[in-house]
Design a protein around this motif. Structure first.
Motif, PDB file in Angstrom:
ATOM      1  N   ILE A 179       3.243 -34.951 -65.875  1.00 52.18           N
ATOM      2  CA  ILE A 179       3.224 -33.488 -65.941  1.00 52.18           C
ATOM      3  C   ILE A 179       1.830 -32.970 -65.596  1.00 52.18           C
ATOM      4  O   ILE A 179       1.668 -32.034 -64.798  1.00 52.18           O
ATOM      5  CB  ILE A 179       3.642 -33.006 -67.342  1.00 52.18           C
ATOM      6  N   GLU A 180       0.801 -33.589 -66.178  1.00 55.83           N
ATOM      7  CA  GLU A 180      -0.571 -33.170 -65.914  1.00 55.83           C
ATOM      8  C   GLU A 180      -0.956 -33.425 -64.462  1.00 55.83           C
ATOM      9  O   GLU A 180      -1.699 -32.653 -63.858  1.00 55.83           O
ATOM     10  CB  GLU A 180      -1.536 -33.889 -66.855  1.00 55.83           C
ATOM     11  N   TYR A 181      -0.433 -34.507 -63.890  1.00 56.49           N
ATOM     12  CA  TYR A 181      -0.725 -34.824 -62.481  1.00 56.49           C
ATOM     13  C   TYR A 181      -0.185 -33.720 -61.577  1.00 56.49           C
ATOM     14  O   TYR A 181      -0.880 -33.256 -60.661  1.00 56.49           O
ATOM     15  CB  TYR A 181      -0.104 -36.169 -62.100  1.00 56.49           C
ATOM     16  N   ILE A 182       1.056 -33.306 -61.824  1.00 58.59           N
ATOM     17  CA  ILE A 182       1.654 -32.252 -60.998  1.00 58.59           C
ATOM     18  C   ILE A 182       0.878 -30.950 -61.154  1.00 58.59           C
ATOM     19  O   ILE A 182       0.628 -30.238 -60.176  1.00 58.59           O
ATOM     20  CB  ILE A 182       3.142 -32.049 -61.364  1.00 58.59           C
ATOM     21  N   LYS A 183       0.464 -30.648 -62.378  1.00 58.95           N
ATOM     22  CA  LYS A 183      -0.347 -29.441 -62.601  1.00 58.95           C
ATOM     23  C   LYS A 183      -1.648 -29.500 -61.805  1.00 58.95           C
ATOM     24  O   LYS A 183      -2.123 -28.484 -61.294  1.00 58.95           O
ATOM     25  CB  LYS A 183      -0.669 -29.290 -64.093  1.00 58.95           C
ATOM     26  N   GLY A 184      -2.204 -30.707 -61.703  1.00 56.69           N
ATOM     27  CA  GLY A 184      -3.472 -30.872 -60.998  1.00 56.69           C
ATOM     28  C   GLY A 184      -3.377 -30.754 -59.496  1.00 56.69           C
ATOM     29  O   GLY A 184      -4.396 -30.747 -58.793  1.00 56.69           O
ATOM     30  N   LEU A 185      -2.156 -30.646 -58.958  1.00 53.78           N
ATOM     31  CA  LEU A 185      -1.963 -30.534 -57.511  1.00 53.78           C
ATOM     32  C   LEU A 185      -2.123 -29.104 -57.007  1.00 53.78           C
ATOM     33  O   LEU A 185      -2.056 -28.863 -55.805  1.00 53.78           O
ATOM     34  CB  LEU A 185      -0.566 -31.050 -57.125  1.00 53.78           C
ATOM     35  N   GLN A 186      -2.344 -28.163 -57.899  1.00 53.10           N
ATOM     36  CA  GLN A 186      -2.412 -26.752 -57.509  1.00 53.10           C
ATOM     37  C   GLN A 186      -3.426 -26.490 -56.392  1.00 53.10           C
ATOM     38  O   GLN A 186      -3.177 -25.692 -55.501  1.00 53.10           O
ATOM     39  CB  GLN A 186      -2.768 -25.897 -58.724  1.00 53.10           C
ATOM     40  N   LYS A 210      -0.555 -37.770 -52.039  1.00 52.62           N
ATOM     41  CA  LYS A 210      -0.663 -37.267 -53.411  1.00 52.62           C
ATOM     42  C   LYS A 210       0.531 -36.389 -53.799  1.00 52.62           C
ATOM     43  O   LYS A 210       0.900 -36.326 -54.967  1.00 52.62           O
ATOM     44  CB  LYS A 210      -1.970 -36.504 -53.587  1.00 52.62           C
ATOM     45  N   LEU A 211       1.090 -35.706 -52.817  1.00 47.43           N
ATOM     46  CA  LEU A 211       2.275 -34.903 -53.106  1.00 47.43           C
ATOM     47  C   LEU A 211       3.488 -35.785 -53.388  1.00 47.43           C
ATOM     48  O   LEU A 211       4.344 -35.439 -54.210  1.00 47.43           O
ATOM     49  CB  LEU A 211       2.601 -33.978 -51.926  1.00 47.43           C
ATOM     50  N   HIS A 212       3.536 -36.911 -52.707  1.00 45.23           N
ATOM     51  CA  HIS A 212       4.734 -37.765 -52.736  1.00 45.23           C
ATOM     52  C   HIS A 212       4.652 -38.924 -53.725  1.00 45.23           C
ATOM     53  O   HIS A 212       5.687 -39.484 -54.098  1.00 45.23           O
ATOM     54  CB  HIS A 212       4.980 -38.306 -51.327  1.00 45.23           C
ATOM     55  N   LYS A 213       3.429 -39.274 -54.166  1.00 41.92           N
ATOM     56  CA  LYS A 213       3.267 -40.453 -55.034  1.00 41.92           C
ATOM     57  C   LYS A 213       2.391 -40.128 -56.244  1.00 41.92           C
ATOM     58  O   LYS A 213       1.372 -39.448 -56.123  1.00 41.92           O
ATOM     59  CB  LYS A 213       2.613 -41.598 -54.255  1.00 41.92           C
ATOM     60  N   LEU A 232       7.325 -42.607 -56.972  1.00 40.03           N
ATOM     61  CA  LEU A 232       7.614 -41.360 -56.271  1.00 40.03           C
ATOM     62  C   LEU A 232       7.610 -40.170 -57.215  1.00 40.03           C
ATOM     63  O   LEU A 232       8.117 -40.238 -58.340  1.00 40.03           O
ATOM     64  CB  LEU A 232       8.970 -41.442 -55.570  1.00 40.03           C
ATOM     65  N   THR A 233       7.048 -39.075 -56.739  1.00 42.78           N
ATOM     66  CA  THR A 233       7.110 -37.834 -57.500  1.00 42.78           C
ATOM     67  C   THR A 233       8.467 -37.175 -57.264  1.00 42.78           C
ATOM     68  O   THR A 233       9.123 -37.437 -56.244  1.00 42.78           O
ATOM     69  CB  THR A 233       6.023 -36.844 -57.043  1.00 42.78           C
TER      70      THR A 233
END
Length: 266
Positions: A181-188, A203-206, A212-213
């Motif tokens: 969850i924190e990783y996805i938040k950090g993709l902003q 990074k978007l895909h893994k 896989l994300t």
């Protein structure tokens, strides 16, 4: 055939209860992908107090196996035949035969995305429920039904909540751990970073561990968290491509990242 107006889960549920009270054996549920057709079928089995619930693909082999299995059991069973409109004609004829010669212990729920792809002979033998896209209140009820206290605590009133558009989305998000969850938040900020395109795609895909994300959730999160009109439009376009494109995810993401980084804002 009793065709109801387009309604969401909570509006339709009372009708489902009535069908269970009258022990309707043949039901057809139509609606767009992710609106909760199979979930509603499970609720029907619950209302009937039948524990044996089986999902059947719209394939000849699966239909034949289901028919043969039902011939050898006497206990109540609910069969959910998914996406009949996506199967070949032979599948529809096999289902029709099943509906015409119903067993007392067998309840059949057929789902489809578009009733126009279902033969009239099948529609005439079923009571039909037509679902709209799931509303936020439907998703809350679903989460509570699945005892998803974690889901409601973590996601409710957050950007992530806007990403949940279907029961499948809720299921995916329930499977994420706190690090993910924190990783996805950090993709902003990754789309406006100076990192090379291939790094951004990776990074978007893994996740960092190489798994896989949930790419649809990732793109939705980026879309709802951005203040850039260009990124919002690119995310929306990417989601459409992920849904309908015949090319691979990597190619879709490459096009998406290129458009965000190098295309002029219009």
């Amino acid at each position: 055939m009793n065709v109801m107006d387009l309604k969401n889960q909570q509006m339709i549920y009372p009708e489902l209860v009535k069908f269970a009270e009258h022990k309707r054996h043949n039901i057809l549920i139509s609606g767009v992908e992710g609106c909760g057709k199979t979930y509603l079928a499970k609720l029907y089995a619950k209302e009937l107090k039948i524990e044996d619930f089986q999902i059947v693909e719209s394939k000849m082999s699966a239909i034949k196996n289901a028919i043969e299995n039902c011939m050898h059991i006497n206990t109540p069973i609910v069969l959910c035949i998914e996406n009949l409109d996506l199967g070949v004609n032979a599948v529809s004829y096999a289902v029709l035969k099943f509906l015409e010669e119903p067993s007392e212990n067998v309840y059949i729920v057929v789902t489809c995305r578009n009733v126009k792809g279902v033969p009239d002979t099948i529609l005439s033998r079923c009571v039909t429920l037509t679902l709209s896209q799931m509303a936020e209140s439907d998703l809350v009820v679903y989460a509570k039904e699945e005892n998803a206290v974690k889901f409601l605590q973590i996601y409710k009133d957050s950007i992530f909540w806007r990403c949940a558009k279907s029961v499948e989305d809720v299921d995916i998000m329930l499977g994420l751990n706190s690090n993910q969850i924190e990783y996805i938040k950090g993709l902003q900020g990754i789309l406006t970073s100076t990192e090379p395109v291939y790094n951004v795609i990776w990074k978007l895909h893994k996740f960092p561990d190489g798994t896989l994300t949930p790419i649809n959730i990732v793109i939705k999160y980026l879309m709802y968290s951005t203040s850039s009109n260009k990124i919002f439009k690119a995310c929306h376009k990417c989601l459409m491509s992920l849904s309908y494109s015949q090319i691979g995810i990597h190619a879709v993401l490459a096009k998406f990242v290129f458009e965000v980084k190098y295309m002029e804002d219009k």
